[in-house]
Structures are given as C-alpha cells and as structure tokens.
Design an enzyme around this catalytic site. Structure first.
Site, PDB file in Angstrom:
ATOM      1  N   ASP A 198     -19.954   6.732  -4.494  1.00 17.17           N
ATOM      2  CA  ASP A 198     -20.174   5.551  -3.650  1.00 17.17           C
ATOM      3  C   ASP A 198     -21.494   5.633  -2.887  1.00 17.17           C
ATOM      4  O   ASP A 198     -21.653   5.020  -1.824  1.00 17.17           O
ATOM      5  CB  ASP A 198     -19.018   5.369  -2.658  1.00 17.17           C
ATOM      6  CG  ASP A 198     -17.859   4.582  -3.242  1.00 17.17           C
ATOM      7  OD1 ASP A 198     -18.104   3.705  -4.092  1.00 17.17           O
ATOM      8  OD2 ASP A 198     -16.700   4.856  -2.876  1.00 17.17           O
ATOM      9  N   HIS A 237     -16.320   3.333   3.149  1.00 16.75           N
ATOM     10  CA  HIS A 237     -17.031   3.895   1.993  1.00 16.75           C
ATOM     11  C   HIS A 237     -18.269   4.669   2.456  1.00 16.75           C
ATOM     12  O   HIS A 237     -19.412   4.269   2.204  1.00 16.75           O
ATOM     13  CB  HIS A 237     -17.417   2.789   1.005  1.00 16.75           C
ATOM     14  CG  HIS A 237     -16.246   2.230   0.260  1.00 16.75           C
ATOM     15  ND1 HIS A 237     -15.659   1.032   0.589  1.00 16.75           N
ATOM     16  CD2 HIS A 237     -15.538   2.729  -0.785  1.00 16.75           C
ATOM     17  CE1 HIS A 237     -14.639   0.798  -0.240  1.00 16.75           C
ATOM     18  NE2 HIS A 237     -14.537   1.811  -1.072  1.00 16.75           N
TER      19      HIS A 237
END
Length: 396
Positions: free
Chosen positions: A181, A140
């Site tokens: 994110d 991520h």
C-alpha cells in the site's frame, strides 16, 4: 547554366520544385535538431527529478545509523514481540519497535542470510518503506503494512506454510506485504478513476496497486536500498514478478475473480504444489488473507481497527460529496455510521469466511484465523441486532 552555351538560364519548374524540397528538408532538419535538444533537456530534467525524489524517498543516513546501532545491540526475539501469534497487535509498539520487528522477521525466515543482504541496506530499506507511507492516512499507513507483514510471517511460521514455499517465494511475499500500500492516498480505485486523477491515466485497472508496486520498485532500485543485489539476474526477475503479482492481488476486484478457481481446486483436492499457476493462486490468496487479517484479531483490536477504517472511508465520502458532487455509498457515508456492524457482517460473509476456511483446510495450523473471524462475526452480528432493536423501538 546552359551546358552548351554557358549562359545563365532562368529557373524552370523542376528547379523550383527541387529548391522547395531542399528548403523543406533543411527546415525539418533544423526542427528535428531543436526537438532533440528539447527532448535531451527534458530527459536530463527527468533524471535529476528522479534523483531528487529517490533521495527524499530514502531514509536518512542518521535514521539508518540509529536503527543499525539499535539492531546491532539487540533485535528482540519473535517470541518477546509476539510476532508468531495470530492475535498480534501493534498498538503497544513504538515506531522503532516496528522496524526492529521487521528486521527480526527477515532474520528468522533466513532471508538475510540466504540472499546475502547487507545489514545496513536492510535497515535503510525498512526505514525507506516506512517513510513512503503517508502519515496523515488513518488506516492504509505503515502500521497496516507492518501488520500485514506480521500476519504473513505468522502464516509462514505458526501456520506451517513455510515448508511448502521456497525461499524466493517467502522473500517476495514479505517484501510485497510491507510494500503493498505504498503511498496510499486514503481513497480507493473508484475515487481515483472518477476524480480523473493523473494516476488513472497510467493504468486501466488496479490503479493504486500498480502505483504501489511502482513505488516498491523505485525504493528497491534506490542507492542504499538494494536488498536484492545478492540475487542472480534470473532470481531477481522471478522475485520482482512475484512481488508485482502479489501486490496486484490485494485489489479485492482481482481477488473476487481469482478465488473461485482456488476454492474449487482445494475443495476437489486438485491443488498441485508442483504447478506454478496453483502456487501463484495460493500466494495471491495469502496476500488477501493477510491484508484483511484485522478481521481475525481479538475483539478489542478488531473494534479499534474498524474505527480507523471507517474514519478513512468517511473522509473519502466527504470528498465525494464536496469534490465530485455525488452521494457516497453507505460504506463511505458517515451519516450511515450506525450500519457499520451490519456492513461488517456482510464483509465477513462475502469476502473473509470462505478464504479462511480454505486456508485452514490446507493447513490446520491456520485455523486461528478462521476462529477469530467467526468470533468477530458473532460480535458484529450482536451489535447489528442491538442497533436494529433500537431502531424498531425508536420507531414505535
């Protein structure tokens, strides 16, 4: 003093109560003054802290200038970067090329022109977003955000969704995919809650998604990064609300709650493009489809991405053992690595297939997403069966 005789009298009970009340009043006044001064200093400290954080969160002038000069010379075409392909992979691109590709996507969607974005501001914003993804996170990170944004670009362009959405919607979706994110810590919402992280005190649900949006807002409001300054006040409010809802939609728990309604609407041909609630549902589904789009990529890419995801998940599992003293679920348990193929098949069946089937039904041009997902299911299924045979043979 007696009004008649003029003699001084001793305090009576009323005088004592009055003086006591006056003393309390004076004490409260002094206390409130001290509290106000303390609060005023605290607010001043907060302003300075936010100013410092904003400065460090923003890309440097040198980096911005370098990107601006490079981009001014020539931004590669979408075709040369393969940005229009659903099979796109970023593995061969340098960091500079990913930022140039991001600028190309904004240009080709006419977002720069339609919303009077200053070129320098766009360059700084892209670099600032990139900077606010943590480099020590296996999956991520900036590359995942960039890939999510590229998939949205391909869906809009090659998937022929562009002519179904308005400019503000496309602007919100492109910003949301790049920022969805931001500042990810490499752990999920469950870990944040169970570890009693301070972030868990701020939001009762979708903890990290709310944090991602807050980071997105902070960057958009930082000097030099205000790419939405060309919007009217109403357009600005509308866009921010769509960005917020789009980022929150990447919480798979919310996706599971929303998708049933979306699937029913499309299945029964009741989806109405003029209905804002229906459009909001579609934007949410598009966010998830792009967020998990690695499952649709060519097998070598999918396999490599799966390893990155597993690395991050296993690191969380290690933390759960060490810090929370709990046994992680199979998905986070490195001792269960051999179950990855079967878990991938389960993920595809539970989360992915129906979503891509529905999008392909809305626009046949989105079919490559479904086809890629089905091919990878076959590959993971084959690996799962091979592992099962090894297990059986080993037992005998």
């Amino acid at each position: 003093m007696d009004d008649v005789t003029g003699k001084i009298k001793a305090f009576n009970r009323n005088d004592e109560q009055f003086l006591e009340a006056f003393a309390i009043f004076c004490g409260l006044g002094i206390q409130n003054t001290q509290m106000y001064e303390t609060l005023d200093r605290a607010m001043a400290k907060q302003v300075v802290t936010l100013e410092v954080l904003s400065y460090h969160a923003s890309a440097s002038e040198e980096d911005t200038r370098e990107l601006q000069v490079t981009a001014a010379a020539k931004v590669p075409s979408a075709q040369s970067l393969k940005l229009l392909d659903f099979s796109f992979s970023d593995f061969e691109l340098s960091d500079m090329e990913t930022t140039l590709a991001t600028i190309r996507m904004f240009m080709d969607l006419n977002l720069v022109q339609n919303f009077q974005m200053k070129y320098e501001g766009l360059c700084q914003w892209v670099l600032s977003v990139k900077k606010n993804y943590r480099k020590n996170i296996a999956y991520h990170n900036w590359r995942h955000a960039f890939n999510t944004s590229q998939c949205m670009f391909a869906v809009l362009k090659s998937g022929r969704i562009q002519n179904k959405l308005n400019d503000l919607e496309m602007l919100a979706l492109m910003i949301a995919t790049l920022c969805h994110d931001l500042d990810h810590r490499g752990v999920n919402n469950s870990y944040i809650q169970r570890s009693e992280h301070p972030l868990a005190q701020l939001y009762c649900h979708s903890t990290m998604e709310h944090h991602h949006f807050d980071q997105c807002l902070m960057i958009l409001n930082s000097p030099g990064n205000q790419i939405l300054s060309g919007l009217s006040l109403e357009e600005y409010r509308t866009t921010l609300k769509m960005i917020e809802r789009a980022i929150l939609a990447t919480d798979l728990a919310l996706y599971m709650k929303k998708r049933g309604e979306f699937f029913e609407l499309t299945k029964n041909r009741q989806f109405m493009w003029e209905d804002e609630h229906h459009r909001d549902l579609l934007r949410s589904m598009l966010m998830t489809a792009c967020d998990i789009s690695a499952i649709t990529k060519p097998w070598p890419v999918q396999r490599r991405v799966a390893e990155l995801v597993a690395t991050e998940f296993f690191e969380q599992g290690d933390k759960e053992r060490k810090e929370l003293n709990i046994e992680p679920i199979d998905l986070m348990n490195r001792d269960k690595r051999d179950k990855i193929p079967s878990m991938q098949v389960g993920f595809i069946d539970a989360i992915c297939i129906q979503l891509y089937e529905t999008l392909a039904g809305m626009s046949e041009a989105c079919s490559p997403l479904l086809e890629g997902c089905r091919k990878n299911r076959q590959n993971w299924k084959l690996l799962a069966e091979q592992d099962e045979k090894k297990l059986v043979n080993g037992a005998t």
